[in-house]
Design a protein around this motif. Structure first.
Motif, PDB file in Angstrom:
ATOM      1  N   LYS A  13      39.379  44.503  46.068  1.00 28.76           N
ATOM      2  CA  LYS A  13      40.582  44.019  45.380  1.00 28.76           C
ATOM      3  C   LYS A  13      41.043  42.701  45.983  1.00 28.76           C
ATOM      4  N   VAL A  14      40.550  41.606  45.394  1.00 30.85           N
ATOM      5  CA  VAL A  14      40.782  40.272  45.934  1.00 30.85           C
ATOM      6  C   VAL A  14      41.207  39.324  44.815  1.00 30.85           C
ATOM      7  N   PHE A  15      42.145  38.441  45.110  1.00 27.43           N
ATOM      8  CA  PHE A  15      42.482  37.354  44.199  1.00 27.43           C
ATOM      9  C   PHE A  15      41.581  36.176  44.549  1.00 27.43           C
ATOM     10  N   LYS A  16      41.044  35.531  43.505  1.00 25.20           N
ATOM     11  CA  LYS A  16      40.165  34.379  43.697  1.00 25.20           C
ATOM     12  C   LYS A  16      40.683  33.191  42.896  1.00 25.20           C
ATOM     13  N   CYS A  17      40.272  32.000  43.330  1.00 26.38           N
ATOM     14  CA  CYS A  17      40.582  30.780  42.588  1.00 26.38           C
ATOM     15  C   CYS A  17      39.872  30.826  41.239  1.00 26.38           C
ATOM     16  N   ARG A  18      40.603  30.549  40.175  1.00 21.22           N
ATOM     17  CA  ARG A  18      40.028  30.582  38.834  1.00 21.22           C
ATOM     18  C   ARG A  18      38.954  29.495  38.648  1.00 21.22           C
ATOM     19  N   CYS A  19      39.067  28.387  39.371  1.00 21.08           N
ATOM     20  CA  CYS A  19      38.124  27.279  39.194  1.00 21.08           C
ATOM     21  C   CYS A  19      36.820  27.459  39.961  1.00 21.08           C
ATOM     22  N   CYS A  20      36.903  27.931  41.231  1.00 23.88           N
ATOM     23  CA  CYS A  20      35.703  27.949  42.071  1.00 23.88           C
ATOM     24  C   CYS A  20      35.382  29.320  42.678  1.00 23.88           C
ATOM     25  N   SER A  21      36.198  30.313  42.422  1.00 23.14           N
ATOM     26  CA  SER A  21      35.996  31.693  42.905  1.00 23.14           C
ATOM     27  C   SER A  21      36.153  31.873  44.412  1.00 23.14           C
ATOM     28  N   ALA A  22      36.781  30.933  45.092  1.00 25.70           N
ATOM     29  CA  ALA A  22      37.055  31.106  46.529  1.00 25.70           C
ATOM     30  C   ALA A  22      38.075  32.232  46.702  1.00 25.70           C
ATOM     31  N   HIS A  23      37.871  33.072  47.707  1.00 26.30           N
ATOM     32  CA  HIS A  23      38.830  34.137  47.999  1.00 26.30           C
ATOM     33  C   HIS A  23      40.145  33.514  48.456  1.00 26.30           C
ATOM     34  N   LEU A  24      41.263  34.063  47.966  1.00 29.01           N
ATOM     35  CA  LEU A  24      42.582  33.527  48.304  1.00 29.01           C
ATOM     36  C   LEU A  24      43.485  34.551  48.980  1.00 29.01           C
ATOM     37  N   ALA A  25      43.459  35.785  48.508  1.00 28.39           N
ATOM     38  CA  ALA A  25      44.352  36.802  49.069  1.00 28.39           C
ATOM     39  C   ALA A  25      43.876  38.187  48.677  1.00 28.39           C
ATOM     40  N   SER A  26      44.178  39.137  49.532  1.00 30.81           N
ATOM     41  CA  SER A  26      43.938  40.537  49.230  1.00 30.81           C
ATOM     42  C   SER A  26      45.108  41.055  48.415  1.00 30.81           C
ATOM     43  N   ARG A  27      44.869  41.995  47.539  1.00 32.89           N
ATOM     44  CA  ARG A  27      45.979  42.556  46.760  1.00 32.89           C
ATOM     45  C   ARG A  27      46.927  43.356  47.642  1.00 32.89           C
ATOM     46  N   ASP A  28      46.475  43.720  48.838  1.00 30.76           N
ATOM     47  CA  ASP A  28      47.353  44.395  49.801  1.00 30.76           C
ATOM     48  C   ASP A  28      48.453  43.472  50.314  1.00 30.76           C
ATOM     49  N   ALA A  29      48.263  42.161  50.174  1.00 28.57           N
ATOM     50  CA  ALA A  29      49.235  41.182  50.670  1.00 28.57           C
ATOM     51  C   ALA A  29      50.389  40.948  49.693  1.00 28.57           C
ATOM     52  N   VAL A  30      50.335  41.543  48.513  1.00 33.16           N
ATOM     53  CA  VAL A  30      51.372  41.328  47.492  1.00 33.16           C
ATOM     54  C   VAL A  30      52.680  41.995  47.920  1.00 33.16           C
ATOM     55  N   ILE A  31      53.732  41.207  47.951  1.00 33.25           N
ATOM     56  CA  ILE A  31      55.080  41.708  48.223  1.00 33.25           C
ATOM     57  C   ILE A  31      55.785  41.996  46.900  1.00 33.25           C
ATOM     58  N   SER A  32      55.626  41.074  45.934  1.00 38.28           N
ATOM     59  CA  SER A  32      56.287  41.226  44.640  1.00 38.28           C
ATOM     60  C   SER A  32      55.451  40.582  43.543  1.00 38.28           C
ATOM     61  N   LYS A  33      55.462  41.219  42.371  1.00 36.50           N
ATOM     62  CA  LYS A  33      54.802  40.672  41.184  1.00 36.50           C
ATOM     63  C   LYS A  33      55.828  40.085  40.220  1.00 36.50           C
ATOM     64  N   ASP A  34      57.065  40.016  40.657  1.00 30.91           N
ATOM     65  CA  ASP A  34      58.182  39.645  39.782  1.00 30.91           C
ATOM     66  C   ASP A  34      58.720  38.252  40.091  1.00 30.91           C
TER      67      ASP A  34
END
Length: 110
Positions: A13-34
């Motif tokens: 469960k990883v967020f990646k850059c839409r342009c180059c697919s570099a890893h940016l953050a784990s979904r565990d790091a999410v504090i808020s989606k709002d």
């Protein structure tokens, strides 16, 4: 210019850059989606990797005046959001050192 070494995050469960697919953050790091960014919905995160910081600037956002740095993908230089350096209002201090990543600039894996 030298080689760019990118950090790979463990787990599916990883967020990646839409342009180059570099890893940016784990979904565990999410504090808020709002949260809202320049281009729509955004995530508030505890930490992010493979990002470069732009210069500090004071910016008036929906929640008041903040000192922020734009953040860019270290690989492709796509702007991704910003990092809160300082909040001037006491109620917003919890954002200091946190990252905003815009959903429109990300893709999810897993």
């Amino acid at each position: 210019m030298g080689l760019i070494f990118l950090q790979l995050l463990p787990g599916p469960k990883v967020f990646k850059c839409r342009c180059c697919s570099a890893h940016l953050a784990s979904r565990d790091a999410v504090i808020s989606k709002d949260f809202n960014g320049r281009y729509g919905r955004a995530y508030l995160l505890k930490r992010a990797v493979n990002v470069c910081l732009g210069p500090s600037e004071e910016r008036t956002l929906m929640t008041g005046l903040h000192l922020v740095n734009d953040i860019y993908c270290c690989s492709c230089r796509q702007i991704l959001g910003w990092r809160y350096e300082k909040a001037f209002e006491e109620s917003q201090k919890y954002k200091e050192g946190k990252y905003i990543l815009e959903k429109a600039r990300l893709m999810k894996e897993g």
